[in-house]
Enzyme design. Structure first.
Site, PDB file in Angstrom:
ATOM      1  N   SER A 164     -29.063  48.620  38.492  1.00 19.51           N
ATOM      2  CA  SER A 164     -30.215  47.860  37.978  1.00 19.51           C
ATOM      3  C   SER A 164     -30.999  47.176  39.081  1.00 19.51           C
ATOM      4  CB  SER A 164     -29.777  46.821  36.938  1.00 19.51           C
ATOM      5  OG  SER A 164     -29.065  47.461  35.914  1.00 19.51           O
ATOM      6  N   ARG A 165     -30.920  47.736  40.262  1.00 16.43           N
ATOM      7  CA  ARG A 165     -31.697  47.214  41.398  1.00 16.43           C
ATOM      8  C   ARG A 165     -31.279  45.803  41.806  1.00 16.43           C
ATOM      9  NH1 ARG A 165     -32.316  52.171  41.834  1.00 16.43           N
ATOM     10  NH2 ARG A 165     -34.272  53.202  41.342  1.00 16.43           N
ATOM     11  N   LEU A 166     -30.059  45.399  41.404  1.00 20.98           N
ATOM     12  CA  LEU A 166     -29.567  44.071  41.805  1.00 20.98           C
ATOM     13  C   LEU A 166     -28.697  44.231  43.050  1.00 20.98           C
ATOM     14  CD1 LEU A 166     -28.865  42.596  38.259  1.00 20.98           C
ATOM     15  CD2 LEU A 166     -30.856  42.282  39.743  1.00 20.98           C
TER      16      LEU A 166
END
Ligand code: NPW
Ligand code: FMN
Ligand code: PLP
Ligand code: K
Length: 469
Positions: A443-445
């Site tokens: 999730s692009r974290l």
């Protein structure tokens, strides 16, 4: 016979009869056993699947296996997929009572791979599986599918009815022939299965011409030249040591839809080295261990006095407390920029580990002449001559001038004689003032840890902070 082999582009397509003949020739005069061919076929299928559908994203595989050799290929593929990190399930409703097949079943059972009966399969296959391997029928299929395969094929056809916006439907991978398709005519009624991937074996059969899905692979890196000659087979080259090769067009896809969801172990402040150089070495070792190609390739970004940045790849040739070293031409564009502005940034991207070491930033100096001299003579003679020939970053009229000069130099510096390092060739060293280590996460974290120097009690230490992804 040869004349009936069909070609599309440079690849040959076999008729049903030819396919059976090739099979007989392989297993007769050419000395292959069916076990061997099946093992190679199943391995080719598994490696083709792995080329396109990675186990991190497409993990749960259902192999639906038919009664013949096509089903056997499916059983073998399921075993290899297990070892590649997938979670396979097998539906094998019409078991063949031959030692080869019962052996394959035993091997799968010993890996605790679940066998599901047709009744145990859910109505809607899209919830429980990411990949459906269609290994029901191969080139000996004829007529209309009989139970229970008629219903199984319907399940594959009906998949799209269950497609829901928020759920990615499973992909269908057909082994050799999309089951239910006519071996030569293809999907005659237009209402058959529409696989996303077709893995043709040995050579594609005629129906493969009608395949319009995005991924067509060939597995058959075992066809002896005798077969290829006899059937005038035009077959593609296999890359490297791969068991499979993509044939047909690469998928035409929307670039904006290309994306990876990175899945990596956590990268935490508590785990990192206090000294960024040690952390860099650790990650470099990981990249080496993962067998990544050229992990020392790095993008070097520079700007001249106009402040306009340029980047290019160079190879890291040394790293220690004094900095990061690479070699180049001192009259190149990058050299001109570095003479105008000694500040530069390096960037490594290690695909396969979902890692980048961004912003090794600092100021750059030329290395000593002895260091350049020493490195220059450690290079292959061809590269040494290449460095003399190339007035890097200048405009030249064509390749021929390079080759012409190269040949002349080759004659001039015969065999053992020392090739002098040109004055305009040497190394640079960047002394880092800032580092950032980045590891991709779902999730692009992502994890981002930045090192910058700080004075504490008159001592220079590296301060580590986490940056928002
Ligand atoms: N060198 C090579 O070529 C290699 C070949 N290899 C693989 O072998 C595959 C060919 O295998 P194959 O000849 O065993 O036949 P295959 O297509 O699996 O099916 C036959 C079975 O299906 C049945 N069946 C037929 N029609 C049916 C129907 N309408 N409805 C229901 N059942 C039907 C038929 O029963 P029958 O009609 O005989 O009663 C029989 O039991 C080939 O495509 C490739 O995958 C690789 O392993 C290695 C290299
Ligand atoms: C993977 C890779 C590594 C490279 N390594 C170097 C290198 O170590 N030194 C070099 O001068 N050029 C290297 N090059 C070529 C440079 O990218 C570039 O084309 C050349 O240095 C001219 O750049 P410039 O005109 O910006 O000075 C490499 C290219 C690639 C793709
Ligand atoms: C022009 C140029 N110089 C130098 C290098 C670095 O190569 P070597 O490992 O031979 O020093 C490369 C590598 O691609 C290059 O393209
Ligand atoms: K099939």
């Amino acid at each position: 016979m040869a004349s009936s082999v069909q070609n599309q582009g440079s690849i040959s397509y076999l008729t049903q009869r030819e396919a059976a003949e090739v099979d007989e020739t392989l297993m007769g005069p050419l000395g292959f056993s069916v076990d061997q061919l099946m093992e190679l076929a199943g391995l080719s299928v598994a490696t083709s699947i792995n080329e396109v559908y990675k186990p991190s994203e497409y993990n749960r595989v259902l192999a639906i296996c038919g009664p013949g050799n096509n089903g056997g290929d499916g059983l073998v593929a399921a075993r290899h997929l297990y070892h590649f990190g997938y979670k396979p399930f097998v539906c094998y409703p019409k078991r063949t009572q031959k030692p080869l097949y019962s052996g394959l079943v035993t091997q799968l059972e010993s890996l605790s791979i679940p066998f599901l009966s047709v009744d145990e399969l859910p109505m809607d296959l899209s919830k429980d599986f990411d990949i459906l391997v269609d290994a029901m029928f191969g080139f000996s299929f004829h007529g209309a599918p009989r139970p229970p395969f008629d219903d199984l094929i319907k399940k594959l056809i009906n998949l799209h009815y269950y497609e829901q916006a928020q759920r990615k439907p499973p992909v269908i991978v057909s082994v050799d022939i999309p089951s239910g398709w006519h071996v030569e005519e293809g999907d005659v009624g237009g209402d058959g299965i529409k696989p996303d991937m077709l893995v043709s074996l040995t050579a594609p059969k005629l129906c493969a011409k009608k395949f319009s899905g995005p991924h067509h692979f060939l597995g058959g890196r075992f066809v002896p030249p005798a077969i290829a000659e006899k059937y005038k087979l035009q077959l593609p080259q296999y890359p490297g040591i791969s068991m499979c090769v993509r044939i047909g067009k690469p998928p035409q896809i929307d670039i904006s839809s290309l994306r990876e969801n990175y899945i990596s172990p956590e990268f935490l402040e508590e785990q990192v080295e206090a000294d960024p150089l040690d952390q860099f070495r650790k990650w470099f070792d990981d990249a080496m261990a993962a067998n990544l190609k050229e992990p020392n390739a790095m993008a070097l970004s520079t700007t001249g006095k106009d402040g306009k940045p340029s980047s290019r790849m160079v190879l890291l040739k040394g790293v220690d407390k004094d900095g990061f070293v690479w070699f180049t031409n001192y009259e190149s564009q990058k050299a001109r920029q570095l003479s105008e502005n000694p500040h530069a940034a390096l960037l490594f991207y290690w695909d396969g580990l979902n890692r980048q070491v961004v912003r090794v930033e600092g100021s750059v100096e030329k290395v000593s002449d002895e260091e350049s001299e020493q490195y220059f003579h450690s290079r292959p003679r061809g590269s040494q001559l290449g460095a003399i020939v190339s007035k890097q970053s200048t405009v030249i009229p064509g390749r021929h001038v390079l080759h012409q000069q190269y040949k002349e130099l080759e004659e001039k510096y015969s065999k053992e004689s020392l090739i002098p390092k040109p004055k305009y060739w040497g190394g640079y060293r960047l002394k880092p003032e800032r580092f950032e280590f980045w590891q991709g996460q779902p999730s692009r974290l992502h994890d981002r840890l930045e090192y910058s120097p700080q004075e504490t009690d008159g001592k220079r230490v590296w301060k580590i902070v986490r940056l928002a992804p």
